[in-house]
Enzyme design. Structure first.
Site, PDB file in Angstrom:
ATOM      1  N   ALA A  65       0.985  -1.305   0.660  1.00 24.58           N
ATOM      2  CA  ALA A  65      -0.078  -0.004   0.181  1.00 24.58           C
ATOM      3  C   ALA A  65       0.472   1.154   0.373  1.00 24.58           C
ATOM      4  O   ALA A  65       1.810   1.477   0.450  1.00 24.58           O
ATOM      5  CB  ALA A  65      -0.807   0.123   1.103  1.00 24.58           C
ATOM      6  N   GLY A 105       0.783  -5.418   0.811  1.00 22.76           N
ATOM      7  CA  GLY A 105      -0.571  -5.240  -0.055  1.00 22.76           C
ATOM      8  C   GLY A 105      -0.089  -5.656  -1.500  1.00 22.76           C
ATOM      9  O   GLY A 105      -0.505  -6.618  -2.268  1.00 22.76           O
ATOM     10  N   GLU A 108       0.079  -9.883  -1.315  1.00 17.98           N
ATOM     11  CA  GLU A 108      -1.734  -9.772  -0.727  1.00 17.98           C
ATOM     12  C   GLU A 108      -2.514 -10.416  -2.087  1.00 17.98           C
ATOM     13  O   GLU A 108      -3.129 -10.786  -2.584  1.00 17.98           O
ATOM     14  CB  GLU A 108      -2.533  -9.171  -0.066  1.00 17.98           C
ATOM     15  CG  GLU A 108      -1.597  -8.540   1.726  1.00 17.98           C
ATOM     16  CD  GLU A 108      -2.383  -8.019   2.857  1.00 17.98           C
ATOM     17  OE1 GLU A 108      -1.794  -6.670   2.127  1.00 17.98           O
ATOM     18  OE2 GLU A 108      -2.452  -8.369   3.555  1.00 17.98           O
ATOM     19  N   GLU A 128       3.823  -5.134   7.415  1.00 22.26           N
ATOM     20  CA  GLU A 128       3.188  -4.482   8.174  1.00 22.26           C
ATOM     21  C   GLU A 128       3.111  -3.865   9.202  1.00 22.26           C
ATOM     22  O   GLU A 128       3.041  -2.753   9.720  1.00 22.26           O
ATOM     23  CB  GLU A 128       2.301  -4.905   7.931  1.00 22.26           C
ATOM     24  CG  GLU A 128       1.452  -3.906   6.181  1.00 22.26           C
ATOM     25  CD  GLU A 128       1.371  -5.856   5.262  1.00 22.26           C
ATOM     26  OE1 GLU A 128       2.448  -6.529   5.450  1.00 22.26           O
ATOM     27  OE2 GLU A 128       0.661  -5.497   4.158  1.00 22.26           O
TER      28      GLU A 128
END
Ligand code: 3H9
Length: 707
Positions: A65, A105, A108, A128
């Site tokens: 992200a 992300g 992910e 994270e």
């Protein structure tokens, strides 16, 4: 001019290739997830496309992200409509093709795909936790299903980057490609091979690996227990564990909801704010205001260190550890033998602990060559002087270096306080001379303070900054003054430690406050580790140089009593034989009581808050003076020094970021009150007053002011 879209769909016969193109690392900035979703829909709708590849342009797959968007009230799309949710539901197979990094992300989304291949050397991971959050894009639910909850827990709670080869062995990826240039073609070939496979493998639908948690239900508590010390005061690591636990107890869709709740608890918490700040401060530090982007860097292929003491040895190890051959120059054969033995012992300890392979130890040792003449180091690209802290001998070393070193060699001093200009004056090439201040133990501590003298050339500083990074350090540039930035900003903390005891506080009380605050060890326990004899020698040297130097009567008394710390079984604490646990010692309490009485200080109680603020505010005030004088470039550089040089808890951001949590006004008022009560040492810095008056946060303070 048409703008390149952040995500595009290319057609390679029957394979649709979704390319994420958001330099430098393809973070999932606004527009990127939407772009993936749109291309995926287009690919699924196009009858000519049978399968798809998801790939990143440039040097990364997707680094996660966009961290800059966190804490800014960003809108989070509902569960079920995020890019990884939709990849997971794709009717046609999607192959993630990973180069560089698939982090957070990024991984992910890759786990939303049906298959993953990666280039050798690529890294995958869910880091994270390192920025105070948890994988909030299905990572805590998919990874345990992919690799089992135990491995997933370890990866998510540590946040470590897993190399492609290990990821293959763990089953995170399905194949490794040798060459980045072949990735696209290999991924397309893979997609062709699986184009007709049905049903498609979907991680979300495969619960088999979760049985592991039923067989070993204690794994979650065991993980909580194992992190208790290092995760003190932090929430993210515990929420990570709860989320993986949820993966093992809830259906997939419910697990996603739980993950999202646990994520939300973290995103805007002070811990995450501090860790994000530290992430960006670490990158900002590389930008030295006076260094132009196109400054040429002097290459360093060979290094030399003068002095085989503890620091010299540690510095040599840093080079050897990074694959750079290094020569150690030491005139005394005895000192050289002791120095080389210390290096061997250090490596042997790592081998014993299992953190270094025996063969690797030999390879590193082979890169360290002891020599006994200046002529033998003359052709080195860089030389670092690491002899004892005295000006005259240092100048002699630099005069010798000037005589022998090849033109353009970087001539660096590891001095922790002495004047770089005076050292440079011993040479005819002050433009090549700079400070390279390592922190002890030099092979372990990450901070490298890079000190610019009045005549140091910008390309010298740029080259030393780069060299620092090449040997695994966080390089921070600063100006020349007594103690530079790190030690100068820390010195008032040390003075307050001493004065608190003179007022009757006990070492164990001060240490408990600082450990609770988040330091791995209290400052007095650290003093026992370093040795009270070392501290005493340093004070003696400084007292000789500075008539106003403040005495530390309690530390001096303990030194005179032969209490040198752990090595003599007694210092600020007492130690049982063969054990490093510090025990409060009534003898020390007695010395403190005696000296407090001699000084006319009546016994009194201290609150934890007073102890904490006395130590840290003293340093905040000094840091403001350092900024005001233009010695440090920005407040965040000082924070980076405290994080990597002094063990300041990262989840508090750093000295100045922490002070922002209290606010410049409150800090100023307290310091002004102590100025009234204690006198000159608490005189508030001009910059501190300006920040308080203007309401400017400490973290926005820059060299010379509050710009
Ligand atoms: C996440 O994914 C949450 C999810 O679970 C979803 C939740 C809903 N964002 O480090 P470098 C910038 S959280 C924004 O010098 P390197 C960086 O600031 C995220 N910017 O290169 C720098 O900018 P500048 C999980 C980012 O090769 C430039 O890129 N992911 C981001 O030494 C180059 O970076 C992570 O935590 C980002 N995510 O190292 C990974 N990443 O040039 C964080 C980088 O202006 N990133 N930038 O200074 C890293 O660890 C390293 O940057 C990486 C590359 C290893 C990727």
């Amino acid at each position: 001019m048409t703008e390149t879209p952040l995500v595009r769909l290319e057609r390679h016969d029957s394979i649709g290739v979704i390319i994420v193109d958001n330099p430098p690392v393809n973070a999932l900035s606004p527009g990127v997830p939407e772009g993936i979703i749109a291309c995926l829909a287009e690919g699924n709708a196009d009858p000519a496309i049978r399968a798809m590849v998801l790939i990143g342009a440039g040097r990364a797959f997707i680094a996660g992200a966009d961290i800059r968007q966190f804490g800014r009230g960003r809108v989070r799309p509902p569960i079920g409509s995020r890019s990884h949710d939709l990849l997971d539901r794709s009717e046609k197979p999607v192959v993630a093709a990973i180069r560089g990094f698939a982090l957070g992300g990024g991984l992910e989304n890759a786990m939303g795909c049906n298959y993953r291949i990666a280039v050798r050397g690529a890294k995958v991971g869910l880091p994270e936790v390192l920025i105070g959050i948890l994988p909030g894009g299905g990572g805590t639910q998919r990874l345990p299903r992919l690799v089992g909850p135990k491995v997933a827990l370890e990866m998510i709670v540590s946040g470590r980057h897993v190399p492609a080869e290990e990821a293959l062995a763990l089953g995170i990826i399905d194949a490794v490609v040798d060459d980045d240039a072949d990735l696209m073609a290999e991924a397309i070939a893979f997609a062709r091979r699986v184009a007709n496979t049905r049903p498609l493998p979907r991680i979300s639908a495969d619960d088999r690996k979760l049985a592991e948690a039923k067989a070993e239900p204690g794994m979650f508590d065991a993980m909580r227990k194992s992190i208790a010390r290092r995760a003190r005061n932090q929430k993210a690591p515990y929420n990570c564990i709860l989320a993986v636990e949820a993966a093992c107890t809830l259906p997939f869709a419910e697990g996603l909801k739980r993950e999202s709740e646990l994520f939300q608890e973290l995103e805007n918490a002070p811990e995450a704010q501090a860790l994000r700040y530290a992430f960006f401060a670490e990158r900002e530090v590389a930008r030295v205001p006076y260094i132009a982007k196109d400054t040429s860097i002097r290459p360093v292929a060979t290094a030399a260190v003068v002095g085989a003491g503890t620091m010299g040895g540690g510095i040599a190890m840093s080079f050897a550890d990074s694959g750079i051959p290094v020569r150690i120059l030491e005139a005394s054969p005895d000192a050289m033998a002791r120095g080389m033995q210390r290096i061997r012992d250090n490596y042997a300890t790592s081998v014993k602990r299992g953190s270094l392979a025996a063969a690797e130890m030999e390879a590193r040792l082979a890169r360290i060559q002891p020599v006994d003449t200046y002529a033998a180091i003359a052709d080195s690209d860089v030389v670092i002087e690491a002899i004892f802290e005295e000006m005259a001998p240092k100048k002699q070393v630099f005069a010798q270096l000037d005589a022998v070193m090849k033109p353009g060699a970087l001539l660096l001093s590891n001095t922790s306080a002495l004047d770089i200009d005076e050292i440079a004056s011993a040479t005819g090439r002050p433009q090549d001379v700079a400070g390279a201040h390592f922190f002890s133990p030099a092979n372990v501590m990450k901070l490298l303070e890079v000190v610019r003298g009045a005549k140091t050339a910008p390309d010298t500083i740029a080259s030393v900054m780069k060299l620092g990074r090449a040997i695994g350090k966080v390089s921070v540039a600063c100006g020349n003054c007594d103690g530079f930035v790190a030690n100068r900003s820390r010195a008032p903390f040390n003075t307050e430690m001493s004065i608190l005891l003179e007022e009757g506080a006990l070492p164990e009380q001060v240490d408990a406050v600082m450990v609770e605050f988040g330091y791995p060890m209290g400052p007095f326990a650290v003093g026992d580790l370093a040795g009270l004899d070392i501290g005493h020698a340093g004070r003696k040297r400084r007292a000789a140089a500075d008539p106003n130097y403040r005495k530390q009567p309690i530390a001096d008394r303990l030194f005179e009593m032969g209490r040198y710390g752990q090595k003599t079984g007694a210092g600020w604490y007492r130690y049982e034989k063969g054990d490093r646990t510090p025990h409060p010692d009534p003898v020390v309490a007695e010395v403190i009581r005696g000296i407090a009485a001699e000084l006319g200080n009546a016994p009194r109680a201290f609150t934890d808050d007073e102890i904490l603020r006395r130590l840290l505010f003293a340093s905040v005030n000094e840091a403001c003076k350092i900024l005001e004088e233009g010695i440090a470039h920005r407040a965040s550089d000082i924070d980076i020094m405290w994080l990597h040089g002094f063990g300041f808890p990262r989840y508090r951001g750093g000295l100045m970021f922490w002070a922002d949590g209290i606010g410049p006004r409150a800090v100023y008022d307290q310091i002004a009150a102590w100025h009234q009560r204690y006198g000159a040492r608490w005189a508030p810095a001009r910059l501190l007053r300006e920040l308080a008056d203007s309401g400017t946060p400490f973290r926005d303070a820059r060299s010379g002011g509050a710009a």
